[in-house]
Write a protein that holds these residues in place. Structure first.
Motif, PDB file in Angstrom:
ATOM      1  N   ASP A  64       0.815  -1.210   0.000  1.00  0.00           N
ATOM      2  CA  ASP A  64       0.000   0.000   0.000  1.00  0.00           C
ATOM      3  C   ASP A  64       0.851   1.264   0.000  1.00  0.00           C
ATOM      4  N   GLU A  65       2.087   1.187   0.539  1.00  0.00           N
ATOM      5  CA  GLU A  65       2.894   2.402   0.685  1.00  0.00           C
ATOM      6  C   GLU A  65       3.324   2.983  -0.662  1.00  0.00           C
ATOM      7  N   ILE A  66       3.372   2.154  -1.697  1.00  0.00           N
ATOM      8  CA  ILE A  66       3.694   2.669  -3.031  1.00  0.00           C
ATOM      9  C   ILE A  66       2.456   3.345  -3.613  1.00  0.00           C
ATOM     10  N   LEU A  67       1.300   2.673  -3.478  1.00  0.00           N
ATOM     11  CA  LEU A  67       0.066   3.182  -4.071  1.00  0.00           C
ATOM     12  C   LEU A  67      -0.431   4.431  -3.359  1.00  0.00           C
ATOM     13  N   VAL A 101       0.609  -3.800  -6.691  1.00  0.00           N
ATOM     14  CA  VAL A 101      -0.730  -4.030  -6.141  1.00  0.00           C
ATOM     15  C   VAL A 101      -0.685  -3.807  -4.636  1.00  0.00           C
ATOM     16  N   GLN A 154      -5.928  -9.549  -5.177  1.00  0.00           N
ATOM     17  CA  GLN A 154      -5.068  -8.886  -6.163  1.00  0.00           C
ATOM     18  C   GLN A 154      -3.738  -9.620  -6.332  1.00  0.00           C
ATOM     19  N   PRO A 184       6.539  -9.352   9.585  1.00  0.00           N
ATOM     20  CA  PRO A 184       5.874 -10.000  10.714  1.00  0.00           C
ATOM     21  C   PRO A 184       4.487  -9.452  11.060  1.00  0.00           C
ATOM     22  N   THR A 185       3.976  -8.469  10.333  1.00  0.00           N
ATOM     23  CA  THR A 185       2.735  -7.829  10.801  1.00  0.00           C
ATOM     24  C   THR A 185       1.486  -8.375  10.108  1.00  0.00           C
ATOM     25  N   HIS A 186       0.330  -7.939  10.637  1.00  0.00           N
ATOM     26  CA  HIS A 186      -0.964  -8.477  10.201  1.00  0.00           C
ATOM     27  C   HIS A 186      -1.233  -8.265   8.716  1.00  0.00           C
ATOM     28  N   ASP A 187      -0.634  -7.215   8.142  1.00  0.00           N
ATOM     29  CA  ASP A 187      -0.915  -6.959   6.724  1.00  0.00           C
ATOM     30  C   ASP A 187       0.135  -7.578   5.797  1.00  0.00           C
ATOM     31  N   ASP A 188       1.039  -8.388   6.336  1.00  0.00           N
ATOM     32  CA  ASP A 188       2.022  -9.091   5.501  1.00  0.00           C
ATOM     33  C   ASP A 188       1.430 -10.425   5.068  1.00  0.00           C
ATOM     34  N   ASN A 235       5.244 -13.399  16.527  1.00  0.00           N
ATOM     35  CA  ASN A 235       5.311 -12.485  15.383  1.00  0.00           C
ATOM     36  C   ASN A 235       6.567 -12.722  14.546  1.00  0.00           C
ATOM     37  N   ARG A 236       7.703 -12.901  15.220  1.00  0.00           N
ATOM     38  CA  ARG A 236       8.938 -13.174  14.460  1.00  0.00           C
ATOM     39  C   ARG A 236       8.807 -14.502  13.715  1.00  0.00           C
ATOM     40  N   MET A 260       7.615 -14.983  10.143  1.00  0.00           N
ATOM     41  CA  MET A 260       8.519 -14.835   8.991  1.00  0.00           C
ATOM     42  C   MET A 260       9.172 -16.145   8.564  1.00  0.00           C
ATOM     43  N   ALA A 319       0.387   9.255  -7.814  1.00  0.00           N
ATOM     44  CA  ALA A 319      -0.116   8.564  -6.620  1.00  0.00           C
ATOM     45  C   ALA A 319      -0.358   9.571  -5.499  1.00  0.00           C
ATOM     46  N   LEU A 357      -6.016   4.924  -5.453  1.00  0.00           N
ATOM     47  CA  LEU A 357      -5.146   4.270  -6.440  1.00  0.00           C
ATOM     48  C   LEU A 357      -4.946   2.815  -6.048  1.00  0.00           C
ATOM     49  N   ARG A 358      -5.315   1.891  -6.924  1.00  0.00           N
ATOM     50  CA  ARG A 358      -5.316   0.473  -6.573  1.00  0.00           C
ATOM     51  C   ARG A 358      -4.291  -0.356  -7.329  1.00  0.00           C
ATOM     52  N   GLU A 359      -3.756   0.159  -8.412  1.00  0.00           N
ATOM     53  CA  GLU A 359      -2.823  -0.673  -9.190  1.00  0.00           C
ATOM     54  C   GLU A 359      -1.990   0.208 -10.107  1.00  0.00           C
ATOM     55  N   ILE A 360      -0.732  -0.191 -10.269  1.00  0.00           N
ATOM     56  CA  ILE A 360       0.156   0.438 -11.266  1.00  0.00           C
ATOM     57  C   ILE A 360       0.702  -0.685 -12.141  1.00  0.00           C
ATOM     58  N   GLU A 410      10.130  -4.172  13.336  1.00  0.00           N
ATOM     59  CA  GLU A 410       8.717  -4.362  13.004  1.00  0.00           C
ATOM     60  C   GLU A 410       8.094  -5.472  13.854  1.00  0.00           C
ATOM     61  N   SER A 411       8.888  -6.517  14.155  1.00  0.00           N
ATOM     62  CA  SER A 411       8.355  -7.629  14.954  1.00  0.00           C
ATOM     63  C   SER A 411       7.871  -7.152  16.313  1.00  0.00           C
ATOM     64  N   ALA A 447       4.363  -5.430  16.022  1.00  0.00           N
ATOM     65  CA  ALA A 447       3.314  -6.143  15.278  1.00  0.00           C
ATOM     66  C   ALA A 447       2.070  -6.387  16.142  1.00  0.00           C
ATOM     67  N   LYS A 459      -1.603  -4.724  15.488  1.00  0.00           N
ATOM     68  CA  LYS A 459      -2.725  -5.581  15.096  1.00  0.00           C
ATOM     69  C   LYS A 459      -3.934  -5.304  15.997  1.00  0.00           C
ATOM     70  N   TYR A 495       6.319   0.286   8.370  1.00  0.00           N
ATOM     71  CA  TYR A 495       7.332   0.278   7.324  1.00  0.00           C
ATOM     72  C   TYR A 495       8.710   0.283   7.956  1.00  0.00           C
TER      73      TYR A 495
END
Lengths: 246, 246
Positions: free
Chosen positions: A15-18, A47, A53, A80-84, A122-123, A126, B31, B41-44, B189-190, B193, B197, B211
């Protein structure tokens, strides 16, 4: 450009790109590596962290699943997070499920031991990879990527992604590296179009591109010749220079 | 993130991205504009200057053609040279053909008159747009972009692309701008997490992202909250800070 190099696609997941937060750089890096190594990069997709997707894109792009290109490289979504959710989605696309991989678990345990931290649930996320996947080494932070079918799944953090690319690419059966030469002309693209088209017709085995730019001195155009045969590339560049009196 | 904003895709057309020669920047710019304006924005996708690839991508992405998203924005391939085939391919995808557009020809003629140059056949190529298309103004170099169905076709040269975006976006029916707040934590990130969540579960209307990065001080993570309601975003950020004792 005529080439029988293996074809490839890159799928960037995140999502960070979009959202515009992050400017994508992993695909640019890998594009350079692939062309220099002897792979023909044909498509990039970005995506979001959305299972449908990701599954659809993996199926559309991985030749081993009937997709459009021989090889697929992915970036992002294996943390390690919920959206990975990349590991789960890639497994689903390949008709399998994920499991905690013993080798991956050992790598993470070893790193935790060295860092004096605990291998938390969480770790341990991975270490979840699709059943039957081969691991991709992560020299930076241990948590591995993986390959399944012709899909090669790598991390999104740029340093980690680059380390995985360095480890993975030499192991894949490549074709011939792309050779390229370029020259800058201080003319607009319209003023080189005719000459370029004529030369492109004489060198159907090469790719001739023109890339206009606008700087303090006004408009100019970079002319780029690309192909697998260095001598042919040099010949075409000489023909361009002669024809345009450069 | 819950949103009924219009959805969008970006299609970047050009071998120079896939060859690794150029790092893509137009999609990143757009974006940011789309999210700030109220589009989701959903796709590139990035494809080469290949008719079949362009046609397939336009059909897959433009909702007016049964594609996945409401709006499609393209970048690249509308210049004067032999490999600029975007107008023809987009016309084909929309079931029509290209013609020299009178308004576009007048714009180019006017620019040529001011520059003291001739409207050559190559320059006139840039007035070729699909039958029925509406022009997109080019404040930089006259040659227009165009809209047909829900496909909005713009130039690849960054200055020109940005000018077209500035002109086009305010004319489209937008939703609500995305609000976002972020905070940096000096933990991997771990280690965030679990907390993240839990908070994500309490704010299903928002998007919570993490991120990870690696700098001179070691690993850290940026936490980002995004949503359409500024108050809810602030609430969730306060909850993050409290829970993680930031």
């Amino acid at each position: 450009m005529q080439s029988d190099n293996p074809t490839a696609a890159i799928l960037v997941i995140g999502d960070e790109i979009l959202s515009g937060r992050t400017r994508e750089g992993n695909a640019h890096h890998l594009a350079q590596v692939l062309n220099a190594t002897g792979f023909d990069l044909r498509e990039i997709r970005v995506v979001s962290d959305d299972q449908d997707q990701i599954v659809a894109a993996v199926r559309a792009l991985d030749g081993s699943l009937g997709g459009a290109w021989d090889l697929l490289f992915t970036s992002g979504g294996i943390g390690p997070t919920h959206d990975d959710i990349t590991a789960d989605a890639v497994a689903l696309a390949h008709g399998t499920t994920v499991e905690v991989n013993d080798e991956a678990r050992a790598l993470l345990q070893d790193r935790c031991d060295r860092m004096g931290t605990e291998l938390t649930p969480n770790r341990l996320r991975m270490a979840r990879v699709p059943v039957g996947a081969r691991l991709i080494q992560n020299a930076v932070s241990a948590a591995p990527g993986f390959s399944i079918g012709n899909t090669h799944v790598m991390a999104g953090v740029p340093e980690v992604f680059r380390g995985m690319v360095d480890w993975l690419i030499p192991q894949l059966a490549a074709g011939r590296p792309v050779q390229s030469q370029s020259v800058e002309v201080r003319r607009g693209e319209s003023d080189v179009a005719e000459d370029l088209k004529a030369i492109a017709g004489e060198y159907p085995d090469l790719s001739l591109g023109s890339y206009p730019f606008n700087d303090a001195d006004g408009w100019g155009t970079n002319l780029v010749v690309r192909g697998l045969d260095a001598e042919r590339v040099s010949e075409a560049m000489a023909a361009i220079k002669q024809r345009m009196a450069l």
